[in-house]
Design a protein around this motif. Structure first.
Motif: not given
Length: 180
Positions: A138, A142-144, A156, A168, A177, A179
């Motif tokens: 990313n 980010s951890y998306k 993630t 995720s 999605e 989380y």
């Protein structure tokens, strides 16, 4: 939910086959798993080994957004790409060839994220992978979940929870999605 073989499952299998020393596996994050394996009975070890050995390397799923998708751990190993007559890349044959030639190299490969986009655009099916933590892919760290034109990366950063990583989940029925 389905489990497919990734590098850590292969590490456990190799450890059980005495092809990976504990010292090396600990460097790759196997400390807790080694401790759990050492507590198993001979019967449980045999069962675990068979389970790990027989795990699939990919699974084809119906995916409304893209018709069909391939779930696999690392996605693509550039040295084993198999093409089709029309110039597309046959992702399933490419995975099968990579696993046959060198399972270890396939399962640790991060090529999907770094080969040229013009090559990725030729993949004949959407690919869903993990393996490479998304914060390294990313642009905003980010951890998306990463969504690209031909693939999605689901790692993630659960292994980096102290830094903000999360577990995720992605529900294919409605493209939602989650989380934790």
């Amino acid at each position: 939910m389905c489990l497919i073989k990734g590098n850590h499952e292969l590490f456990a299998q190799m450890y059980l086959e005495s092809r990976l020393e504990a010292k090396q596996w600990k460097l790759w994050g196997g400390v807790g798993t080694i401790r759990e394996i050492e507590a198993l009975t001979d019967f449980q070890l045999k069962e675990l080994h068979g389970f790990l050995r027989d795990l699939e390397h990919y699974k084809i799923i119906d995916f409304s957004k893209y018709k069909k998708a391939v779930l696999t751990h690392s996605g693509l190993h550039a040295d084993y790409i198999m093409g089709l007559a029309d110039g597309e890349i046959d992702i399933v044959r490419s995975i099968e060839r990579a696993v046959q030639e060198d399972e270890f190299d396939y399962l640790i490969s991060n090529d999907l994220h770094y080969v040229p986009a013009r090559l990725i655009d030729r993949i004949n099916m959407f690919v869903i992978v993990g393996h490479v933590p998304v914060m390294s892919i990313n642009d905003d760290n980010s951890y998306k979940i990463v969504h690209k034109k031909k693939y999605m990366c689901m790692d993630t950063g659960s292994g980096y929870r102290k830094d903000g990583g999360k577990i995720s989940m992605y529900r294919i029925d409605d493209n939602t999605e989650y989380y934790i």
